[in-house]
Write a protein that holds these residues in place. Structure first.
Motif, mmCIF file in Angstrom:
data_model
loop_
_atom_site.group_PDB
_atom_site.id
_atom_site.type_symbol
_atom_site.label_atom_id
_atom_site.label_comp_id
_atom_site.label_asym_id
_atom_site.label_seq_id
_atom_site.Cartn_x
_atom_site.Cartn_y
_atom_site.Cartn_z
ATOM 1 N N ILE A 105 0.858 -1.354 -0.124
ATOM 2 C CA ILE A 105 0.000 -0.076 0.142
ATOM 3 C C ILE A 105 0.920 1.292 0.167
ATOM 4 C CG2 ILE A 105 -1.682 1.183 1.097
ATOM 5 C CD1 ILE A 105 -2.491 -1.581 2.538
ATOM 6 N N SER A 106 0.585 2.358 -0.934
ATOM 7 C CA SER A 106 1.459 3.505 -1.043
ATOM 8 C C SER A 106 1.352 3.966 0.541
ATOM 9 C CB SER A 106 0.721 4.266 -2.221
ATOM 10 O OG SER A 106 -0.310 5.104 -1.404
ATOM 11 N N ASN A 107 2.333 4.963 0.389
ATOM 12 C CA ASN A 107 2.651 5.594 1.847
ATOM 13 C C ASN A 107 1.807 6.907 2.023
ATOM 14 O OD1 ASN A 107 4.913 4.201 2.901
ATOM 15 N ND2 ASN A 107 6.509 5.426 1.822
ATOM 16 N N GLU A 108 1.268 7.239 0.869
ATOM 17 C CA GLU A 108 0.406 8.378 0.873
ATOM 18 C C GLU A 108 -1.176 7.761 1.143
ATOM 19 O OE1 GLU A 108 2.000 7.604 -2.103
ATOM 20 O OE2 GLU A 108 3.612 8.946 -1.863
ATOM 21 N N LEU A 125 -8.399 -11.218 -0.390
ATOM 22 C CA LEU A 125 -7.202 -10.794 -0.007
ATOM 23 C C LEU A 125 -6.856 -9.751 -0.944
ATOM 24 C CD1 LEU A 125 -5.626 -14.334 0.769
ATOM 25 C CD2 LEU A 125 -6.517 -12.707 2.306
ATOM 26 N N GLN A 126 -7.453 -9.289 -1.958
ATOM 27 C CA GLN A 126 -6.882 -8.094 -2.414
ATOM 28 C C GLN A 126 -7.675 -6.781 -1.908
ATOM 29 O OE1 GLN A 126 -8.600 -7.888 -6.489
ATOM 30 N NE2 GLN A 126 -6.809 -7.488 -7.433
ATOM 31 N N GLY A 127 -8.478 -6.851 -1.428
ATOM 32 C CA GLY A 127 -8.892 -5.575 -0.795
ATOM 33 C C GLY A 127 -9.012 -5.499 0.585
ATOM 34 N N PRO A 128 -8.051 -5.491 1.101
ATOM 35 C CA PRO A 128 -7.737 -5.396 2.799
ATOM 36 C C PRO A 128 -8.540 -4.326 3.343
ATOM 37 C CG PRO A 128 -5.726 -5.119 2.005
ATOM 38 C CD PRO A 128 -6.600 -5.328 0.828
ATOM 39 N N GLN A 130 -10.127 1.080 2.889
ATOM 40 C CA GLN A 130 -10.075 -0.130 1.995
ATOM 41 C C GLN A 130 -9.009 -0.029 0.944
ATOM 42 O OE1 GLN A 130 -13.569 -1.938 0.339
ATOM 43 N NE2 GLN A 130 -12.672 -3.894 0.336
ATOM 44 N N ALA A 131 -8.032 -0.819 0.961
ATOM 45 C CA ALA A 131 -6.946 -0.773 -0.006
ATOM 46 C C ALA A 131 -7.312 -1.774 -1.129
ATOM 47 C CB ALA A 131 -5.597 -0.722 0.694
ATOM 48 N N ILE A 132 -6.574 -1.642 -2.444
ATOM 49 C CA ILE A 132 -6.614 -2.536 -3.517
ATOM 50 C C ILE A 132 -5.015 -2.728 -3.536
ATOM 51 C CG2 ILE A 132 -6.958 -2.938 -5.848
ATOM 52 C CD1 ILE A 132 -9.685 -2.862 -4.164
ATOM 53 N N LEU A 133 -4.670 -4.101 -3.390
ATOM 54 C CA LEU A 133 -3.583 -4.620 -3.737
ATOM 55 C C LEU A 133 -3.311 -5.064 -5.166
ATOM 56 C CD1 LEU A 133 -2.905 -6.906 -0.556
ATOM 57 C CD2 LEU A 133 -2.607 -4.258 -0.847
ATOM 58 N N ASN A 134 -2.218 -4.776 -5.743
ATOM 59 C CA ASN A 134 -1.767 -4.987 -7.112
ATOM 60 C C ASN A 134 -1.239 -6.325 -7.330
ATOM 61 O OD1 ASN A 134 -3.457 -2.954 -8.175
ATOM 62 N ND2 ASN A 134 -1.498 -1.351 -7.902
ATOM 63 N N ASP A 135 -0.786 -6.911 -6.211
ATOM 64 C CA ASP A 135 -0.040 -8.273 -6.370
ATOM 65 C C ASP A 135 -1.077 -9.466 -6.787
ATOM 66 O OD1 ASP A 135 1.116 -10.706 -5.447
ATOM 67 O OD2 ASP A 135 2.350 -9.659 -3.965
ATOM 68 N N GLU A 136 -0.586 -9.905 -7.917
ATOM 69 C CA GLU A 136 -1.508 -10.947 -8.735
ATOM 70 C C GLU A 136 -1.571 -12.248 -7.801
ATOM 71 O OE1 GLU A 136 1.479 -12.942 -11.796
ATOM 72 O OE2 GLU A 136 0.752 -11.015 -12.319
ATOM 73 N N ARG A 137 -0.877 -12.408 -6.613
ATOM 74 C CA ARG A 137 -1.082 -13.517 -5.845
ATOM 75 C C ARG A 137 -2.651 -13.325 -5.142
ATOM 76 N NH1 ARG A 137 3.792 -13.354 -1.751
ATOM 77 N NH2 ARG A 137 3.316 -11.164 -2.160
ATOM 78 N N TRP A 138 -2.932 -11.955 -4.967
ATOM 79 C CA TRP A 138 -4.186 -11.757 -4.086
ATOM 80 C C TRP A 138 -5.575 -11.559 -4.666
ATOM 81 C CZ3 TRP A 138 -1.591 -14.074 -0.622
ATOM 82 C CH2 TRP A 138 -0.559 -13.867 -0.307
ATOM 83 N N LYS A 139 -6.165 -12.195 -4.529
ATOM 84 C CA LYS A 139 -7.585 -12.309 -5.487
ATOM 85 C C LYS A 139 -8.716 -11.858 -4.623
ATOM 86 C CE LYS A 139 -5.529 -14.062 -8.858
ATOM 87 N NZ LYS A 139 -4.403 -13.603 -9.377
ATOM 88 N N THR A 140 -9.739 -11.548 -5.086
ATOM 89 C CA THR A 140 -11.066 -11.244 -4.335
ATOM 90 C C THR A 140 -11.734 -12.337 -3.707
ATOM 91 O OG1 THR A 140 -12.443 -10.853 -6.132
ATOM 92 C CG2 THR A 140 -11.526 -8.855 -5.299
ATOM 93 N N LYS A 141 -11.420 -13.430 -4.310
ATOM 94 C CA LYS A 141 -12.173 -14.786 -4.090
ATOM 95 C C LYS A 141 -11.245 -16.098 -3.751
ATOM 96 C CE LYS A 141 -16.494 -13.432 -6.260
ATOM 97 N NZ LYS A 141 -17.327 -13.271 -5.042
ATOM 98 N N HIS A 142 -10.666 -15.799 -2.495
ATOM 99 C CA HIS A 142 -9.910 -17.139 -2.269
ATOM 100 C C HIS A 142 -10.677 -17.842 -1.477
ATOM 101 C CE1 HIS A 142 -5.704 -15.700 -2.843
ATOM 102 N NE2 HIS A 142 -6.116 -14.439 -2.831
ATOM 103 N N ASP A 143 -10.618 -19.291 -1.591
ATOM 104 C CA ASP A 143 -11.540 -20.243 -1.009
ATOM 105 C C ASP A 143 -11.137 -20.336 0.702
ATOM 106 O OD1 ASP A 143 -13.306 -22.649 -0.920
ATOM 107 O OD2 ASP A 143 -11.398 -23.609 -0.244
#
Length: 146
Positions: A73-76, A108-111, A123-136
């Protein structure tokens, strides 16, 4: 204060449980004030809107599921809620329980990131492709700690 909740009916909550999301949550931007409280089942929590009894979310600490979880997440963005050190942040992920009986998932994409001291969050949005909106969720729980 007394609060009508979706999950537990009317409950007594401490003002220290209140969290303000100045921008709201994605899809729920008009709701700014919430309370966080323990769910009956560990390791879950509730995020309940102060203004709308029907608006509530099940939460889980993403680090409980995935020790390799990383927040980029950006410092800003963090500065907007007064976080300048990682130890000042509480982090949660939203759990989705489908009405049709489908798989329970965790976003896990929008913590949700909350300042421990000021109780201000976003609420943040992570751009890391490991983290999706629907992890089982069950799969992640089975693999937790591995």
């Amino acid at each position: 204060m007394k609060l009508a909740t979706k999950a537990c009916g009317e409950i007594e909550v401490d003002e220290r449980q209140k969290v303000v999301f100045p921008q709201g949550l994605f899809g729920f931007e008009k709701y700014k004030e919430f309370v966080v409280f323990d769910a009956d089942e560990k390791p879950f929590y509730w995020l309940q809107s102060v203004d709308a009894e029907k608006i509530a979310f099940v939460l889980i600490n993403p680090f409980f599921l995935r020790p390799d979880y990383e927040l980029s997440i950006s410092n800003e963005d963090l500065a907007e809620i007064g976080i300048y050190s990682p130890d000042k942040a509480l982090v949660f992920s939203i759990v989705t329980i489908p009405k049709d009986g489908g798989n329970v998932t965790v976003n896990l994409q929008g913590p949700l990131v909350i300042n421990r001291d000021t109780k201000t969050g976003r609420q943040a949005i992570l751009n890391d492709e490991r983290w999706k909106t629907k992890h089982d969720l069950l799969g992640e729980l089975a693999g937790a700690g591995k």
